[in-house]
Write a protein that holds these residues in place. Structure first.
Motif, mmCIF file in Angstrom:
data_model
loop_
_atom_site.group_PDB
_atom_site.id
_atom_site.type_symbol
_atom_site.label_atom_id
_atom_site.label_comp_id
_atom_site.label_asym_id
_atom_site.label_seq_id
_atom_site.Cartn_x
_atom_site.Cartn_y
_atom_site.Cartn_z
ATOM 1 N N PRO A 230 49.971 68.216 116.502
ATOM 2 C CA PRO A 230 50.066 68.633 115.098
ATOM 3 C C PRO A 230 48.700 68.916 114.467
ATOM 4 O O PRO A 230 48.575 69.815 113.648
ATOM 5 C CB PRO A 230 50.746 67.453 114.411
ATOM 6 C CG PRO A 230 51.462 66.729 115.491
ATOM 7 C CD PRO A 230 50.651 66.951 116.739
ATOM 8 N N SER A 231 47.689 68.158 114.854
ATOM 9 C CA SER A 231 46.360 68.396 114.261
ATOM 10 C C SER A 231 45.847 69.782 114.628
ATOM 11 O O SER A 231 45.219 70.456 113.799
ATOM 12 C CB SER A 231 45.376 67.323 114.721
ATOM 13 O OG SER A 231 45.215 67.367 116.134
ATOM 14 N N LEU A 232 46.119 70.231 115.830
ATOM 15 C CA LEU A 232 45.710 71.570 116.259
ATOM 16 C C LEU A 232 46.462 72.639 115.460
ATOM 17 O O LEU A 232 45.863 73.612 114.994
ATOM 18 C CB LEU A 232 45.980 71.731 117.758
ATOM 19 C CG LEU A 232 45.565 73.034 118.401
ATOM 20 C CD1 LEU A 232 44.048 73.187 118.358
ATOM 21 C CD2 LEU A 232 46.053 73.068 119.846
ATOM 22 N N ARG A 233 47.760 72.433 115.279
ATOM 23 C CA ARG A 233 48.561 73.373 114.485
ATOM 24 C C ARG A 233 48.068 73.436 113.048
ATOM 25 O O ARG A 233 47.925 74.507 112.475
ATOM 26 C CB ARG A 233 50.031 72.961 114.487
ATOM 27 C CG ARG A 233 50.763 73.226 115.750
ATOM 28 C CD ARG A 233 52.261 73.154 115.540
ATOM 29 N NE ARG A 233 52.721 72.150 114.617
ATOM 30 C CZ ARG A 233 53.164 70.948 114.952
ATOM 31 N NH1 ARG A 233 53.195 70.593 116.201
ATOM 32 N NH2 ARG A 233 53.588 70.099 114.027
ATOM 33 N N HIS A 234 47.807 72.255 112.454
ATOM 34 C CA HIS A 234 47.362 72.227 111.064
ATOM 35 C C HIS A 234 46.014 72.910 110.893
ATOM 36 O O HIS A 234 45.808 73.637 109.919
ATOM 37 C CB HIS A 234 47.303 70.795 110.538
ATOM 38 C CG HIS A 234 48.637 70.127 110.475
ATOM 39 N ND1 HIS A 234 49.727 70.682 109.850
ATOM 40 C CD2 HIS A 234 49.070 68.948 110.972
ATOM 41 C CE1 HIS A 234 50.767 69.883 109.954
ATOM 42 N NE2 HIS A 234 50.398 68.821 110.641
ATOM 43 N N ARG A 235 45.118 72.684 111.833
ATOM 44 C CA ARG A 235 43.803 73.331 111.757
ATOM 45 C C ARG A 235 43.946 74.851 111.862
ATOM 46 O O ARG A 235 43.327 75.604 111.107
ATOM 47 C CB ARG A 235 42.894 72.788 112.854
ATOM 48 C CG ARG A 235 41.460 73.234 112.689
ATOM 49 C CD ARG A 235 40.518 72.534 113.621
ATOM 50 N NE ARG A 235 41.029 72.493 114.981
ATOM 51 C CZ ARG A 235 40.894 71.469 115.800
ATOM 52 N NH1 ARG A 235 40.259 70.397 115.414
ATOM 53 N NH2 ARG A 235 41.372 71.513 117.023
ATOM 54 N N ALA A 236 44.794 75.308 112.781
ATOM 55 C CA ALA A 236 45.017 76.750 112.930
ATOM 56 C C ALA A 236 45.674 77.329 111.685
ATOM 57 O O ALA A 236 45.302 78.421 111.227
ATOM 58 C CB ALA A 236 45.869 77.020 114.161
ATOM 59 N N GLN A 237 46.638 76.609 111.117
ATOM 60 C CA GLN A 237 47.301 77.083 109.909
ATOM 61 C C GLN A 237 46.342 77.135 108.719
ATOM 62 O O GLN A 237 46.388 78.073 107.917
ATOM 63 C CB GLN A 237 48.507 76.202 109.578
ATOM 64 C CG GLN A 237 49.675 76.439 110.505
ATOM 65 C CD GLN A 237 50.810 75.447 110.296
ATOM 66 O OE1 GLN A 237 50.609 74.350 109.784
ATOM 67 N NE2 GLN A 237 51.998 75.835 110.712
ATOM 68 N N ARG A 238 45.468 76.138 108.600
ATOM 69 C CA ARG A 238 44.477 76.162 107.508
ATOM 70 C C ARG A 238 43.525 77.347 107.665
ATOM 71 O O ARG A 238 43.204 78.022 106.684
ATOM 72 C CB ARG A 238 43.692 74.853 107.481
ATOM 73 C CG ARG A 238 44.407 73.723 106.789
ATOM 74 C CD ARG A 238 43.489 72.545 106.522
ATOM 75 N NE ARG A 238 42.820 72.051 107.708
ATOM 76 C CZ ARG A 238 43.287 71.104 108.517
ATOM 77 N NH1 ARG A 238 44.444 70.536 108.260
ATOM 78 N NH2 ARG A 238 42.601 70.710 109.566
ATOM 79 N N SER A 239 43.077 77.592 108.886
ATOM 80 C CA SER A 239 42.170 78.723 109.121
ATOM 81 C C SER A 239 42.848 80.041 108.798
ATOM 82 O O SER A 239 42.256 80.913 108.152
ATOM 83 C CB SER A 239 41.692 78.730 110.570
ATOM 84 O OG SER A 239 40.961 77.584 110.858
#
Length: 190
Positions: free
Chosen positions: A104-113
């Motif tokens: 989830p942290s990877l998804r959230h970082r990608a979504q924020r970017s």
């Protein structure tokens, strides 16, 4: 590609004539049914967060099922037919999908970017539209000019005197640096 492969198997072998074709068809239909079932259940969730989690779970389950199908298909083709199956290369793509779903942290970082990038583009376009209305020039020309002229400076370099009047100040210009559109936290016009 997978749908074309299934269609080819049906045309070539006919339904029910070959166990490999049946396995391919049943695996294809089962993955689709499980995915659609999870998505339907997710669509009735009350909160957006639980709906999003269920949707990501559906993608992850589909990826795992797809990997199992491809590995099974590769093994059966390799053992029974003494041949290589292209489908093993799809396992890497499915593994990447499952990895992203599991982090989830990877998804959230990608979504924020992605969100920051889209917001910067939207702000740029909105400013360009206003400038086009005022300057009566084509938007491409206005955006190109804005890219060439856009500058920024650190807030630490500004004081109250910087905002005293609305005339261009050469001292402030000297403190500024050329930057890309969307790479500035706030815009204050002179």
């Amino acid at each position: 590609v997978h749908t074309r492969a299934v269609t080819y198997c049906i045309r070539r072998f006919g339904r029910g004539e070959d166990w490999f074709t049946n396995l391919t068809l049943y695996a294809y239909y089962a993955r689709g049914a499980v995915f659609v079932g999870i998505v339907l259940v997710a669509s009735f969730r009350r909160s957006a967060l639980t709906m999003q989690k269920a949707m990501w779970m559906a993608i992850g389950v589909y990826g795992v099922m797809n990997m199992v199908d491809k590995i099974t298909r590769f093994a059966s083709k390799f053992v029974v037919y003494d041949g290589y199956c292209y489908c093993i290369s799809q396992v890497l793509a499915d593994a990447l999908i499952v990895y992203v779903v599991a982090r989830p942290s990877l998804r959230h970082r990608a979504q924020r970017s992605l969100d920051a990038w889209l917001q910067a583009r939207a702000s740029t376009r909105a400013a360009a539209c206003i400038a086009c209305l005022l300057a009566e020039r084509p938007s491409a020309e206005v955006v190109a000019q804005a890219r060439a002229r856009f500058r920024c400076m650190s807030l630490a370099d500004m004081d109250f005197d910087s905002f005293k009047d609305n005339r261009p100040n050469p001292k402030l210009y000297a403190l500024s640096a050329s930057t890309s559109l969307g790479h500035c936290d706030a815009f204050v016009s002179h």
